[in-house]
Design an enzyme around this catalytic site. Structure first.
Site, PDB file in Angstrom:
ATOM      1  CB  SER A  32      -0.955  -0.094   1.197  1.00  0.00           C
ATOM      2  OG  SER A  32      -1.917   0.921   1.152  1.00  0.00           O
ATOM      3  CG  ASP A  49      -7.135  -1.935  -3.897  1.00  0.00           C
ATOM      4  OD1 ASP A  49      -7.711  -1.084  -3.189  1.00  0.00           O
ATOM      5  OD2 ASP A  49      -5.917  -2.155  -3.840  1.00  0.00           O
ATOM      6  CG  HIS A  74      -5.858  -1.596  -0.218  1.00  0.00           C
ATOM      7  ND1 HIS A  74      -5.322  -1.123  -1.394  1.00  0.00           N
ATOM      8  CD2 HIS A  74      -5.089  -1.070   0.768  1.00  0.00           C
ATOM      9  CE1 HIS A  74      -4.283  -0.353  -1.133  1.00  0.00           C
ATOM     10  NE2 HIS A  74      -4.117  -0.312   0.184  1.00  0.00           N
TER      11      HIS A  74
HETATM   12  C1  MLT Z   1      -1.418   5.990  -0.163  1.00  0.00           C
HETATM   13  O1  MLT Z   1      -1.811   6.964   0.438  1.00  0.00           O
HETATM   14  O2  MLT Z   1      -0.221   5.729  -0.344  1.00  0.00           O
HETATM   15  C2  MLT Z   1      -2.463   5.088  -0.727  1.00  0.00           C
HETATM   16  O3  MLT Z   1      -3.696   5.733  -0.743  1.00  0.00           O
HETATM   17  C3  MLT Z   1      -2.530   3.811   0.015  1.00  0.00           C
HETATM   18  C4  MLT Z   1      -2.867   4.022   1.457  1.00  0.00           C
HETATM   19  O4  MLT Z   1      -1.992   4.277   2.228  1.00  0.00           O
HETATM   20  O5  MLT Z   1      -4.044   3.901   1.819  1.00  0.00           O
END
Ligand code: MLT
Length: 208
Positions: free
Chosen positions: A105, A155, A186
């Site tokens: 992520s 996701d 996700h």
């Molecule tokens: C981010 O902010 O890098 C992406 O949206 C993934 C997350 O951290 O939720």
């Protein structure tokens, strides 16, 4: 270490032939989160696991965002460069080869930024639920570095078009990208672990 140091965990290699892993957690995680994953996908690898230095309502991240999926790109660039400096220092301190990033992520997004901004820092990357980190990245030369990109079909954070764009961006920069879309959201699934383990055990990923 210098002021660029990140709070981090380091686990030395159990097998000198296994590639070191740079573990990069998701939003709200920390340096402990991905140690188990690292051990599962590459037993014997040295594990270098920093904690993101940005806090969002108390939750560690690797760079600032303006909203979900909308990034502060100046901060992405700055933080990716800081992370690159940290990896260089840690390699010296612990005697490591260039690591393969394993990011989830937000951690996958900073790993993608690092590939594009400082192509020499990583030997390759496993990007779990990553998205395009920069709208106008520099022309990187990734020279055949191996990248495994695992996306979730359902996701809610990363649209399919975005992960496809990231795969294309990295391929265009010369990476050997293996992009798989899993029947997942996700969150990580067992398939992420199995595919990552199989990918990393391939001789060409190790030799990169
Ligand atoms: C981010 O902010 O890098 C992406 O949206 C993934 C997350 O951290 O939720």
């Amino acid at each position: 270490m210098t002021e660029t140091a990140f709070i981090h965990r380091f686990e030395p290699a159990g097998d000198a032939g296994s590639p070191p892993l740079l573990l990069l957690h998701g939003t709200g995680g920390d340096e402990n989160d991905l140690l188990g994953l690292g051990q599962m996908i590459s037993p014997g690898s040295a594990l270098l696991s920093p904690r993101g230095r940005v806090l969002e309502h108390g939750m560690p991240r690797f760079f600032r965002r303006l909203a979900e999926g909308v990034f502060d790109e100046d901060d992405v660039r700055r933080r990716a460069n800081e992370l690159g400096d940290f990896v260089a220092e840690a390699r010296q301190r612990y005697g490591l080869a260039a690591p393969i990033a394993v990011g989830f992520s937000n951690g996958a997004n900073i790993a993608a930024a690092l590939l594009l901004l400082q192509p020499d820092v990583l030997a390759g990357a496993i990007l779990l639920r990553a998205m395009v980190p920069l709208s106008d990245p520099p022309k990187a030369a990734l020279g055949g570095k191996p990248v495994l990109l695992l996306s979730g079909q359902a996701d809610p954070i990363v649209p399919a078009s975005n992960s496809a764009r990231l795969a294309a961006l990295l391929s265009d920069a010369g990476a050997r990208v293996d992009h798989k879309v899993l029947p997942a959201g996700h969150q990580l699934s067992q398939a992420d672990v199995t595919l990552s383990r199989d990918w990393i055990s391939k001789a060409d990923a190790k030799a990169a």
